[in-house]
Design a protein around this motif. Structure first.
Motif, PDB file in Angstrom:
ATOM      1  N   VAL A 132     -83.355  93.179  -5.519  1.00 27.17           N
ATOM      2  CA  VAL A 132     -84.300  92.350  -6.158  1.00 27.17           C
ATOM      3  C   VAL A 132     -84.771  92.689  -7.373  1.00 27.17           C
ATOM      4  CG1 VAL A 132     -86.223  91.107  -6.095  1.00 27.17           C
ATOM      5  CG2 VAL A 132     -84.641  91.024  -4.270  1.00 27.17           C
ATOM      6  N   GLY A 185     -82.664  92.855 -10.357  1.00 29.16           N
ATOM      7  CA  GLY A 185     -82.527  91.547 -10.868  1.00 29.16           C
ATOM      8  C   GLY A 185     -83.780  91.100 -11.851  1.00 29.16           C
ATOM      9  N   THR A 233     -78.980  87.247  -6.662  1.00 26.98           N
ATOM     10  CA  THR A 233     -80.008  87.894  -6.241  1.00 26.98           C
ATOM     11  C   THR A 233     -81.403  87.039  -6.271  1.00 26.98           C
ATOM     12  OG1 THR A 233     -79.013  89.909  -6.541  1.00 26.98           O
ATOM     13  CG2 THR A 233     -81.257  90.137  -5.673  1.00 26.98           C
ATOM     14  N   LEU A 234     -81.517  86.720  -7.600  1.00 30.88           N
ATOM     15  CA  LEU A 234     -83.165  86.309  -7.911  1.00 30.88           C
ATOM     16  C   LEU A 234     -83.064  84.752  -7.154  1.00 30.88           C
ATOM     17  CD1 LEU A 234     -83.431  87.580 -11.289  1.00 30.88           C
ATOM     18  CD2 LEU A 234     -84.485  88.360  -9.173  1.00 30.88           C
ATOM     19  N   THR A 235     -81.972  84.270  -6.897  1.00 31.94           N
ATOM     20  CA  THR A 235     -82.036  82.683  -6.463  1.00 31.94           C
ATOM     21  C   THR A 235     -82.044  82.663  -5.137  1.00 31.94           C
ATOM     22  OG1 THR A 235     -79.645  82.529  -6.895  1.00 31.94           O
ATOM     23  CG2 THR A 235     -81.110  81.667  -8.718  1.00 31.94           C
ATOM     24  N   GLU A 236     -81.700  83.889  -4.199  1.00 27.54           N
ATOM     25  CA  GLU A 236     -81.809  83.705  -2.819  1.00 27.54           C
ATOM     26  C   GLU A 236     -83.197  83.615  -2.492  1.00 27.54           C
ATOM     27  OE1 GLU A 236     -80.580  87.741  -1.543  1.00 27.54           O
ATOM     28  OE2 GLU A 236     -78.564  87.165  -2.140  1.00 27.54           O
ATOM     29  N   GLN A 237     -83.249  82.618  -1.698  1.00 23.22           N
ATOM     30  CA  GLN A 237     -84.596  82.167  -1.140  1.00 23.22           C
ATOM     31  C   GLN A 237     -85.160  82.723   0.175  1.00 23.22           C
ATOM     32  OE1 GLN A 237     -86.631  80.400  -3.385  1.00 23.22           O
ATOM     33  NE2 GLN A 237     -84.942  80.655  -4.639  1.00 23.22           N
ATOM     34  N   TYR A 244     -68.619  79.162  -8.230  1.00 26.19           N
ATOM     35  CA  TYR A 244     -68.818  80.353  -7.498  1.00 26.19           C
ATOM     36  C   TYR A 244     -67.610  80.758  -6.674  1.00 26.19           C
ATOM     37  CZ  TYR A 244     -73.672  80.856  -9.287  1.00 26.19           C
ATOM     38  OH  TYR A 244     -74.879  80.762  -9.798  1.00 26.19           O
ATOM     39  N   SER A 267     -80.851  75.639  -9.599  1.00 21.75           N
ATOM     40  CA  SER A 267     -81.319  76.993  -9.993  1.00 21.75           C
ATOM     41  C   SER A 267     -80.228  77.649 -10.945  1.00 21.75           C
ATOM     42  CB  SER A 267     -81.294  77.946  -8.729  1.00 21.75           C
ATOM     43  OG  SER A 267     -82.594  77.551  -7.984  1.00 21.75           O
ATOM     44  N   MET A 270     -78.620  84.438 -17.573  1.00 21.82           N
ATOM     45  CA  MET A 270     -78.443  85.400 -16.484  1.00 21.82           C
ATOM     46  C   MET A 270     -77.077  84.909 -15.716  1.00 21.82           C
ATOM     47  SD  MET A 270     -81.200  87.420 -16.114  1.00 21.82           S
ATOM     48  CE  MET A 270     -81.647  87.626 -14.241  1.00 21.82           C
ATOM     49  N   ALA A 271     -76.606  83.865 -15.912  1.00 20.03           N
ATOM     50  CA  ALA A 271     -75.259  83.779 -15.317  1.00 20.03           C
ATOM     51  C   ALA A 271     -74.510  82.872 -16.209  1.00 20.03           C
ATOM     52  CB  ALA A 271     -75.582  82.753 -14.086  1.00 20.03           C
ATOM     53  N   PHE A 303     -90.503  82.935 -10.282  1.00 22.87           N
ATOM     54  CA  PHE A 303     -89.281  82.651  -9.058  1.00 22.87           C
ATOM     55  C   PHE A 303     -90.339  82.161  -7.998  1.00 22.87           C
ATOM     56  CE2 PHE A 303     -87.420  86.185 -11.845  1.00 22.87           C
ATOM     57  CZ  PHE A 303     -86.156  85.437 -11.933  1.00 22.87           C
ATOM     58  N   GLN A 304     -89.594  81.667  -6.830  1.00 24.43           N
ATOM     59  CA  GLN A 304     -90.381  81.135  -5.652  1.00 24.43           C
ATOM     60  C   GLN A 304     -90.810  82.429  -5.118  1.00 24.43           C
ATOM     61  OE1 GLN A 304     -87.804  78.766  -3.167  1.00 24.43           O
ATOM     62  NE2 GLN A 304     -89.384  78.556  -1.518  1.00 24.43           N
ATOM     63  N   MET A 305     -89.921  83.422  -4.962  1.00 26.08           N
ATOM     64  CA  MET A 305     -90.207  84.563  -3.807  1.00 26.08           C
ATOM     65  C   MET A 305     -90.998  85.673  -4.855  1.00 26.08           C
ATOM     66  SD  MET A 305     -89.048  83.529  -1.124  1.00 26.08           S
ATOM     67  CE  MET A 305     -89.109  84.910  -0.279  1.00 26.08           C
ATOM     68  N   PRO A 310     -77.484  89.598 -10.995  1.00 25.33           N
ATOM     69  CA  PRO A 310     -78.949  89.284 -10.832  1.00 25.33           C
ATOM     70  C   PRO A 310     -79.377  88.159 -10.536  1.00 25.33           C
ATOM     71  CG  PRO A 310     -78.274  89.618 -13.079  1.00 25.33           C
ATOM     72  CD  PRO A 310     -77.085  89.620 -12.260  1.00 25.33           C
ATOM     73  N   ALA A 311     -78.564  86.952 -10.961  1.00 24.79           N
ATOM     74  CA  ALA A 311     -78.872  85.604 -10.715  1.00 24.79           C
ATOM     75  C   ALA A 311     -78.710  85.117  -9.415  1.00 24.79           C
ATOM     76  CB  ALA A 311     -77.823  84.629 -11.544  1.00 24.79           C
ATOM     77  N   MET A 339     -80.633  79.650 -14.466  1.00 21.97           N
ATOM     78  CA  MET A 339     -80.142  81.098 -14.562  1.00 21.97           C
ATOM     79  C   MET A 339     -78.859  81.005 -15.789  1.00 21.97           C
ATOM     80  SD  MET A 339     -81.277  83.304 -12.804  1.00 21.97           S
ATOM     81  CE  MET A 339     -82.719  82.955 -11.840  1.00 21.97           C
ATOM     82  N   HIS A 380     -90.634  87.768  -6.460  1.00 20.03           N
ATOM     83  CA  HIS A 380     -89.946  89.093  -6.903  1.00 20.03           C
ATOM     84  C   HIS A 380     -90.872  90.303  -7.760  1.00 20.03           C
ATOM     85  CE1 HIS A 380     -86.520  87.139  -5.126  1.00 20.03           C
ATOM     86  NE2 HIS A 380     -86.268  86.463  -6.265  1.00 20.03           N
ATOM     87  N   ASP A 412     -88.436  78.723 -11.220  1.00 22.32           N
ATOM     88  CA  ASP A 412     -87.450  78.294 -10.233  1.00 22.32           C
ATOM     89  C   ASP A 412     -88.474  78.171  -8.831  1.00 22.32           C
ATOM     90  OD1 ASP A 412     -85.478  77.592  -8.565  1.00 22.32           O
ATOM     91  OD2 ASP A 412     -84.424  79.720  -8.889  1.00 22.32           O
TER      92      ASP A 412
END
Lengths: 225, 379
Positions: free
Chosen positions: B281, B284, B375-379, A11, A45, A54-55, A89-91, B372-373, A49, A93, A164
């Motif tokens: 999000v 994403g 965004t989605l991996t932001e905790q 990154y 993570s 996704m990445a 996901f953890q959050m 999107p990756a 992805m 979403h 995740d």
């Protein structure tokens, strides 16, 4: 099922380059339940992805279900995800303005079909959400939100589930329930890859990988019970 | 689950964003519709106001001594009355409101006065104009200049004998501060008879073209080609003022409408950008579940188009309402011209969604190209 060949991911940030994955080679068989552990920033993570299409890795090759993901067009890769991959996901979403049922039905948008409502309801019923289908995420507890996210991930009957930190925001009881659901998916023949800090997850896994600084530091395999 | 349903749910969830976007589109369309609805009245009003500045072309016989002409206010030489029809029947000559005049100094009631015979104005198609700039005088009647009427105690309705011919006064004119105050205006044919000059005139007045760039030089050449034995003089300051005023109004409209459009489009664009940031999000997640970039673009462009369509309809109503309510107060002379232009509704409903979608193009590009990756991996 999943094959990473010398995969690296770098990154670029304003502070310089961050090497999230550093030449990782890994193979996960179909039907495996794999847990990936490691400290923050170790690349857990990022593996998920990359494996989920996704990445794009900076270098190396990633094959899922026999398909070289990053030689596919973005449209084909999106279609592949819709057919084969579920994410948790953890959050959570969840989409804030949709009800639990509508969130669970969201993959139908990508599949461009109006069917599937029955399956979404069945999954929510199965996850103990019968009375909460018309509630919006803000009206649900963290455990309930994650169960809706599970239903969303499983609606299209994926072959691969990528999670995740799925229990990172849950209490022990909800953590156990979510892990049980993941295990149930695994018993049904699905492949599960979970990135987690929770020790409890290792009870369900046959394989535990530990990542550090973007590399696999150790690997443990447990015999099937 | 369909895109339309997702679109509607999102709009209902983020009402303020949608309402502000719709407000921008409504204002843009409303201002433009109101300006266009009033434009016909505005054009005509300006024309009338400019026209009130008077005729700007004088055509006299070629051998006229212009020094004498300006000193006496009439030409000693004369020309055929048909000339006015020749000019008005020549569409290539950019002029209007032709008036044939026969004017002479005469002695009447022991005083020197001007007798001015006027033929009713004719347009450039050879037809009589109803919206005359000058007087329309019937045969057998006269208009009396201010000083003459005051000094002789004349009143409307009175009959007078004018050099052997009985006439009725239909109007005593107000003070003009010009030679008109010592002039008796009659119909051209009465004046020709009184002066023994049947079929003759000594001046034609006209209103030269109002188009900027079509200057008198061209008109002079055109008239000279048609009537070689005449001389054309232009009141240049009037013509220039008229042309420049019209050009200025056109430039102002050309500046104002795009400015409103750009400001409101930018407003919609910024709102779309905020919307994209707020929905990172969600975008994403949609990417993660396999939605392609096309579907995500449709979500944002569809919302913008909906804002545009609603703004188009509301803007038409607002613009038309404003024009009908306030237009007649602004354009008092031509208020009757202000009526709803229903074609603008269809234009609004077609153009407004297009412009709104165009203004959301950059935010939409950002939405479909964001990672999107991350965004989605932001905790």
């Amino acid at each position: 099922m999943i094959r990473l060949e010398n995969a690296s991911k770098v990154y670029k940030t304003h502070r310089g380059e961050v090497r999230a994955l550093d030449g990782v080679s890994l193979e996960i068989e179909e039907g495996e339940f794999t847990v990936i552990r490691g400290p923050s920033g170790s690349g857990k993570s990022t593996i998920l992805m990359c494996a989920g299409g996704m990445a794009r890795p900076t270098s190396g090759k990633i094959t899922v279900c026999g398909k070289d993901l990053y030689t596919m067009s973005p449209g084909d890769r999106a279609h592949f995800r819709a057919q084969n991959v579920g994410f948790v996901f953890q959050m959570f979403h969840l989409v804030p303005y949709l009800t639990a049922l509508e969130n669970a039905m969201l993959p139908l948008l990508a599949a461009n079909t109006n069917g599937g409502r029955g399956e979404a309801e069945r999954l929510l019923d199965h996850f103990g959400m019968s009375g909460r289908k018309s509630h919006k995420p803000a009206e649900l507890s963290a455990g309930e939100r994650q169960r809706v996210a599970m239903a969303r991930a499983l609606l299209n009957k994926p072959r691969l589930l990528l999670a995740d930190e799925p229990t990172g925001n849950l209490d022990p009881e909800n953590t156990r329930q979510i892990m049980d659901y993941l295990a149930e998916f695994h018993r049904g023949g699905g492949t599960v890859v979970v990135v987690t800090h929770a020790n409890q997850a290792e009870e369900y896994a046959r394989r535990v990988l530990v990542l550090r600084d973007g590399r696999i530091e150790s690997e443990t395999r447990r015999p099937a019970q | 689950m369909s895109i339309a349903r997702l679109l509607v749910r999102e709009i209902l969830h983020r009402k303020l964003n949608f309402l502000l976007g719709t407000l921008a589109a409504t204002l843009a369309v409303g201002l433009i519709v109101s300006a266009l609805t009033m434009s016909a009245a505005a054009d005509l009003e300006i024309k009338r106001l400019m026209r009130n500045m008077g005729f700007n072309l004088v055509i006299v016989p070629k051998d006229t001594n212009m020094e004498d002409f300006w000193a006496k206010d009439f030409a000693e030489s004369d020309m055929p009355e048909e000339y006015v029809r020749t000019l008005s029947g020549s569409p290539e000559i950019q002029a209007e409101h032709y008036v044939a005049i026969l004017k002479k100094r005469v002695k009447w009631n022991d005083r020197q006065i001007l007798l001015c015979g006027l033929l009713p104005e004719i347009g450039n198609a050879g037809k009589a104009r109803k919206d005359a700039m000058g007087y329309i005088i019937e045969c057998g009647t006269v208009y009396i200049g201010f000083e003459i009427a005051r000094n002789l105690g004349l009143k409307s309705g009175q009959r007078i004998e004018l050099l052997g011919r009985e006439m009725e006064i239909v109007r005593c004119l107000g003070e003009s501060g010009s030679k008109d105050d010592i002039t008796i205006f009659a119909h051209l044919h009465d004046a020709q008879e009184i002066l023994g000059m049947k079929g003759r005139i000594n001046e034609i007045k006209a209103l030269g073209c109002l188009c900027f760039g079509k200057r008198v030089g061209t008109i002079r050449e055109d008239i000279a080609r048609k009537l070689p034995d005449t001389r054309v003089t232009e009141f240049e300051s009037i013509a220039i003022a008229r042309a420049e005023t019209r050009a200025m109004m056109e430039k102002y409209a050309a500046f104002f409408a795009p400015l409103v459009l750009i400001v409101c489009a930018a407003w919609i664009g910024v709102l779309a950008l905020l919307n994209v940031r707020e929905r990172r999000v969600e975008i994403g997640v949609l990417r993660a579940i396999g939605s392609g970039t096309g579907r995500i673009a449709v979500l944002f462009l569809g919302k913008a188009a909906l804002i545009g369509a609603l703004g188009g309809a509301l803007g038409f109503a607002l613009g038309t309402g404003l024009a009908l309510r306030y237009g007649p107060e602004i354009f008092r002379l031509t208020a009757a011209k202000i009526t709803p232009i229903y074609d603008l509704l269809w234009w609004s409903l077609a153009a407004s969604p297009f412009v709104a979608a165009l203004s959301s193009a950059i935010p939409t590009m950002i939405a479909v190209t964001q990672d999107p990756a991350a965004t989605l991996t932001e905790q």
